[in-house]
Design an enzyme around this catalytic site. Structure first.
Site, PDB file in Angstrom:
ATOM      1  N   GLY A  32       0.744  -1.207  -0.096  1.00  0.00           N
ATOM      2  CA  GLY A  32       0.086  -0.088  -0.082  1.00  0.00           C
ATOM      3  C   GLY A  32       0.849   1.333  -0.028  1.00  0.00           C
ATOM      4  N   ALA A  34       2.568   2.080   2.653  1.00  0.00           N
ATOM      5  CA  ALA A  34       3.595   1.882   3.813  1.00  0.00           C
ATOM      6  C   ALA A  34       4.853   1.051   3.606  1.00  0.00           C
ATOM      7  CB  ALA A  34       2.695   1.412   4.951  1.00  0.00           C
ATOM      8  N   LYS A  51       6.911   0.734  10.708  1.00  0.00           N
ATOM      9  CA  LYS A  51       5.935   0.982   9.751  1.00  0.00           C
ATOM     10  C   LYS A  51       5.908   2.390   9.276  1.00  0.00           C
ATOM     11  CE  LYS A  51       1.491  -0.444   7.700  1.00  0.00           C
ATOM     12  NZ  LYS A  51       0.103  -1.288   8.008  1.00  0.00           N
ATOM     13  N   ASP A 145      -7.904  -9.243   6.864  1.00  0.00           N
ATOM     14  CA  ASP A 145      -7.113  -9.646   5.832  1.00  0.00           C
ATOM     15  C   ASP A 145      -5.935 -10.565   6.344  1.00  0.00           C
ATOM     16  OD1 ASP A 145      -5.576  -9.236   3.541  1.00  0.00           O
ATOM     17  OD2 ASP A 145      -4.411  -7.645   4.121  1.00  0.00           O
TER      18      ASP A 145
END
Length: 678
Positions: A32, A34, A51, A145
């Site tokens: 994404g 990050a 992160k 997820d």
């Protein structure tokens, strides 16, 4: 450190709030917006995963809100099988989430190296992932997820579930969500169908990867319920795909393109390759998870109860050796010979270690009220979410005795049958919830004050207002009316704007009174260093004439904090207490107590013995603790009375009963928990 679109990083990154300087290392992963880098604390040389999300990537409100949701959910989670958020900060360029570093890579990495795993290895990982899912679902959190690349491994192959970028917290267990999110190979059918139905209702077409054939298949094959949103069962489908991937080296619905994958998911079109021999129990386990109707899909509890994870039937190792990176785990001969013999060996080992009923226990409790001797239930091996900044060390643990039992019980319950004939591996491990340790009733003049086992102090004033003082006595939450329960937050200091001078003095008095009369007072030396850092930041902002944003500075502390919503004191001395979390406590006249939480029941005897059992035990006929059943039944009757009452019905008895000559009454838990409770 040159990567396309990677965030710009200085040689040293400073966290000004905690006064820590980090040195960025190698890139560990990305996804994404990050990027995840290895970070080193320059002072301690400790290593972490960080992160990093560029601020430029969060300029749109929906992306920023999504990021805030991820941080809010993830930083509140404290569980041994969930990757821990240690800190969050920002600078002019990026947002940084400091995470515990998992040096074993991901489950995806292990599967790629090995091609596929054995059933024994899959059981080891599955039990730990299910423990994490139980914890999340108990908090009304859907991960959304679950996949092999989001299962991080420590060097000893312990499991850490991570990446909460798509997670959502529900207000109620019945809440449904419509967003189509997740990874295609692990996506449940109801997520696809709900997306189609929502787009149709708004006059829009579905995602381009959902062609007309897929839409028609949804209408033909899936129950109408599946088009009404997704919930916790979505995680269970994804978990089923994960188990299949461990055994066969690939997801069950994987295809050459996403469109075909989606159609295979809707048709539930998968098969078990004959090239790998597996047990019928495993096939049944996976089929129960990959069920198109989410109402019929296995829950976490049903998975843990399934024969495939039954330690009396199959050997489940407590740890895995380093060599499994390149070769399968070999079941020890003594364990593979006979499941019955295997279980009996475990029981004998427990007895030889000093347990009287086949468990590792510190001591046999005394009889309660002359009824029966009760073996301790499996004490918790994980902790409830607590705020990182505003909790004292002494308010962070259970009793020394209970802790000792917990340490002895860790990893020892597999296949162990307790006094009641219940295999303790059938039920998840739990720990005691927060409860009221001591109280003082001054409602004839001021109100009702109490001390919670997490160290906080609360008061319900006679005017129906309420105040809660944080465990470190720095922050106070105040509501002018418990009926509305709308709380404001401020520093707990003289002149605070949200409390009157009288209420400030009363709260200070009750704090000193309750802490001094506690069996184990909270020592000032145990206040965490974060308290001083919080004070320093506030003083600095005041010097700079900055407006102090308490929500920002105390975002690890829920607003409001845990507080007492209702209470009722009966003439016989029975005290009923209802928290805002719906946890219900009854202090009986004989000084014993029962705390009924969402998934546990805690009993505290008049002899200061504490037992916490899964609520499911009460539904099990083998559980013969009649005294607990009797007291829980009484507690439920009290609960029905108090939940229908006003928050201050207890105070009214003093206002309108002019014949009452009662002075203040006070009580204290007969406890050995000290000031703790995580």
């Amino acid at each position: 450190m040159s990567h396309s679109n990677a965030p710009e990083l200085h040689p040293q990154i400073v966290d000004p709030f905690h006064n820590v300087t980090y040195r960025p290392g190698k890139l560990l992963g990305k996804g994404g917006f990050a990027y995840v880098y290895e970070f080193h604390d320059v002072n301690s040389d400790s290593s972490y995963a960080c992160k990093i999300t560029p601020r430029s990537a969060l300029q749109k409100k929906k992306y920023y809100d999504k990021f805030v949701t991820e941080v809010t959910i993830h930083r509140g989670l404290v569980h041994p099988n969930i990757c821990r958020v240690l800190n969050v900060f920002k600078d002019q360029m990026n947002y940084y989430i400091i995470l515990e570093k998992c040096n074993g890579g991901t489950l995806t990495d292990l599967i790629r190296r090995r091609k596929h795993l054995t059933e024994t290895e899959a059981r080891f990982f599955s039990k730990r992932i299910l423990n994490a899912l139980w914890y999340l679902h108990d908090l009304y959190i859907i991960h959304r997820d679950i996949k092999t690349s989001n299962i991080f491994l420590m060097e000893d192959f312990d499991v850490k579930v991570g990446d909460f970028g798509l997670a959502v917290k529900c207000e109620t267990p019945e809440e449904l969500h419509w967003t189509m999110c997740g990874t295609p190979n692990f996506l449940p059918s109801e997520v696809i169908y709900s997306h189609i139905m929502k787009r149709k209702a708004s006059g829009r077409g579905p995602d381009p990867n959902l062609d007309e054939d897929c839409v028609n298949l949804c209408h033909q094959l899936l129950p109408a319920y599946s088009g009404q949103g997704h919930s916790f069962s979505a995680d269970m489908w994804s978990f089923g795909c994960l188990v299949f991937s461990m055994i066969y080296g690939r997801p069950p619905f994987e295809a050459a393109d996403i469109k075909t994958t989606y159609k295979r998911i809707v048709r539930c079109d998968f098969s078990f390759p004959g090239s790998i021999s597996v047990s019928e129990d495993l096939k049944n386990f996976i089929k129960g998870l990959l069920t198109p109707d989410p109402r019929k899909r296995f829950t976490v509890k049903e998975c843990l109860d399934h024969s495939w994870l039954n330690p009396s039937k199959y050997f489940i190792p407590e740890s895995l050796p380093p060599r499994i990176i390149s070769e399968p785990y070999e079941v020890p001969p003594l364990c593979s010979a006979s499941p019955t013999r295997n279980m009996q060996m475990t029981i004998n080992m427990a007895k030889n270690a000093g347990g009287t009923d086949g468990r590792f226990i510190a001591a046999t409790p005394q009889a309660i009220g002359g009824t029966e001797h009760i073996p301790t239930p499996g004490t918790a091996n994980f902790y409830k979410p607590q705020n990182a900044i505003l909790t004292t060390k002494s308010a962070a643990g259970i009793s020394r005795a209970s802790t000792a039992m917990a340490m002895q019980n860790v990893g020892s319950a597999q296949g162990v049958v307790n006094k009641y004939g219940i295999n303790e591996a059938e039920y998840p491990q739990i720990d005691p919830p927060c409860y009221i340790m001591s109280w003082v009733d001054y409602s004839n003049r001021y109100g009702f004050a109490y001390q919670i086992s997490n160290g906080s102090i609360g008061v319900i004033f006679n005017d129906e207002s309420a105040a809660i003082l944080s465990p470190n006595a720095l922050i106070v939450d105040y509501s002018p009316s418990l009926l509305d329960a709308a709380f404001d937050r401020a520093l707990f200091e003289e002149g605070t704007t949200i409390l009157s001078e009288k209420k400030f003095k009363l709260l200070s008095f009750f704090r000193d009174y309750l802490e001094n009369r506690s069996i184990v007072p909270i020592p000032a030396a145990d206040r965490p260093k974060e308290d001083e850092e919080l004070k320093r930041v506030i003083e600095q902002e005041r010097m700079n004439n900055q407006e102090i944003d308490f929500k920002r500075l105390t975002k690890g502390l829920p607003l409001p904090q845990l507080f007492l919503k209702k209470w009722k004191l009966y003439d016989d001395g029975t005290l009923c207490l209802l928290f805002n979390t719906k946890v219900f406590q009854v202090n009986f006249a004989d000084h014993s107590k029962v705390v009924v939480a969402h998934r546990s029941v805690t009993f505290m005897s008049e002899k200061r013995e504490i037992y916490t059992y899964p609520s499911e035990y009460l539904k099990d006929d083998r559980f013969s603790f009649k005294e607990l059943r009797r007291r829980v039944d009484r507690a439920r009757k009290y609960y029905e009375i108090i939940k229908a009452a006003r928050p201050v019905d207890s105070l009214a008895q003093y206002r309108y009963n002019k014949d009452s000559t009662k002075k203040s009454a006070s009580g204290s838990s007969t406890r050995q928990l000290g000031q703790g409770g995580e």
